[in-house]
Design an enzyme around this catalytic site. Structure first.
Site, short mmCIF file in Angstrom:
data_model
loop_
_atom_site.label_atom_id
_atom_site.label_comp_id
_atom_site.label_asym_id
_atom_site.label_seq_id
_atom_site.Cartn_x
_atom_site.Cartn_y
_atom_site.Cartn_z
CB THR A 176 18.89 -28.50 -59.32
OG1 THR A 176 18.22 -28.77 -60.55
CG2 THR A 176 18.93 -27.01 -59.07
CD GLU B 248 12.04 -26.16 -58.30
OE1 GLU B 248 11.83 -27.39 -58.21
OE2 GLU B 248 12.64 -25.65 -59.23
N1 HSE Z 1 18.25 -21.34 -61.63
C1 HSE Z 1 18.40 -22.72 -61.25
C2 HSE Z 1 19.84 -23.12 -61.41
C3 HSE Z 1 17.51 -23.55 -62.14
O1 HSE Z 1 20.43 -22.78 -62.42
O2 HSE Z 1 20.39 -23.77 -60.50
C4 HSE Z 1 17.56 -25.02 -61.87
O3 HSE Z 1 16.72 -25.67 -62.79
#
Ligand code: HSE
Length: 309
Positions: free
Chosen positions: A189, A135
């Site tokens: 992301t 990830e």
């Molecule tokens: N917590 C992460 C973000 C999740 O919000 O960037 C990404 O899927």
């Protein structure tokens, strides 16, 4: 490795991260979308490789050093101090760049499949680190809010990301989720994270702590009114909502259709609505039947990744 098993097939579910008030520390698994991964021993090879990827519209590389599934599968071998050749088929049965944890689903599926093929020497908790290595390669950051629920199922609270100290939070029986998914829009992301402020003012931090704590309490107590009051995001949503077409309109219409809470799923552009019961969740989905978006209606998926035939 179990001699009698030559191939293992797993399904790793999509996940919703943050849940509106737990940036990087809260996530849940849902039913429906996800990744199917097949792993088999490849004695003629020396490494973990990818034999095929389907469902990705040709967007993902077959280079095993760049794919979260193979990075995570290799990390399981490293953790066990094992070597050998293995090949993976990766079947994407979910959109990516959608905020539904696509990279995490591959990472979870890769780690879990490898462990199963080896006879399951590691527990699901012990696989967290390997899945996170996959990830992290995609997200360029170390947050387990997708990987943890993908592996462990249910709703997960990451008490501490560096040490991967994760606890499961019991989902209320009648909590349903409607996911609104924009098929035409992708948000990486790594780029969406640049929208989150690196410094947060104290009054926002204290407000967020209050909301996160009260959401956890609401989930434990099945207190839907408290859940409704708690899904408030002072940290990630302000900078990200403008990336998502119709955010304000979709929020208003979801709440009018009966949702109790609404927010961005992970880094977006998918959106989620929490609903009290299946009927309410379907009503929210119906409110968008003429929009250029897809919907998923789901309960919390308490299983996480599973082995399939
Ligand atoms: N917590 C992460 C973000 C999740 O919000 O960037 C990404 O899927």
């Amino acid at each position: 490795m179990q001699d009698d098993i030559s191939e293992v097939r797993v399904f790793a579910p999509a996940t919703l991260a943050n849940l509106g008030c737990g940036y990087d520390v809260l996530g849940m698994a849902i039913h429906g979308p996800g990744d199917e991964i097949v792993i088999r021993k490849a004695s003629e090879k020396r490494h973990v490789t990818i034999s095929q990827i389907t469902g990705d519209n040709g967007k993902l590389s077959l280079d095993a050093t760049k794919n979260t599934a193979t990075i995570a599968a290799q990390a399981v071998l490293d953790q066990l101090d094992l070597g050998g050749g293995f090949e993976l088929d990766i079947h994407k049965k979910m959109p990516f760049g959608s905020g539904l944890g696509s990279s995490a689903a591959s990472a979870v599926g890769g780690a879990f499949a490898m462990n199963e093929l080896l006879g399951a020497p590691l527990s699901r908790h012990e696989l967290l680190h390997a899945a996170m290595q996959g990830e992290a390669a995609a997200s360029k950051a170390w947050h387990a809010d997708n990987v943890a629920p993908g592996l462990l199922g249910g709703i997960c609270l990451v008490r501490d990301n560096p040490s991967l100290d994760v606890v499961n939070i019991p989902p209320p029986e009648n909590l349903w989720i409607t996911v609104l998914y924009h098929p035409e829009i992708e948000i990486l992301t790594s780029e969406a994270r640049e929208r989150v402020p690196s410094v947060v003012e104290t009054h926002h931090a204290t407000a967020q702590a209050g909301h996160l704590a009260s959401l956890i309490s609401g989930l434990y107590e099945s207190d839907f009114d408290l859940i409704k009051r708690s899904v408030v995001d002072h940290i990630a949503e302000p900078g990200r909502r403008e990336l998502i077409p119709h955010f304000g309109d979709y929020e208003k219409r979801s709440l009018e259709a009966g949702a109790i809470a609404f927010g961005i799923s992970g880094s977006g552009p998918s959106l989620f609505a929490f609903c009290h019961g299946e009927i309410a969740a379907n009503k929210v989905a119906q409110a968008f039947q003429y929009e250029p978006i897809d919907t998923y209606v789901s309960k919390v998926n308490t299983q996480g990744v599973i082995r399939i035939e």
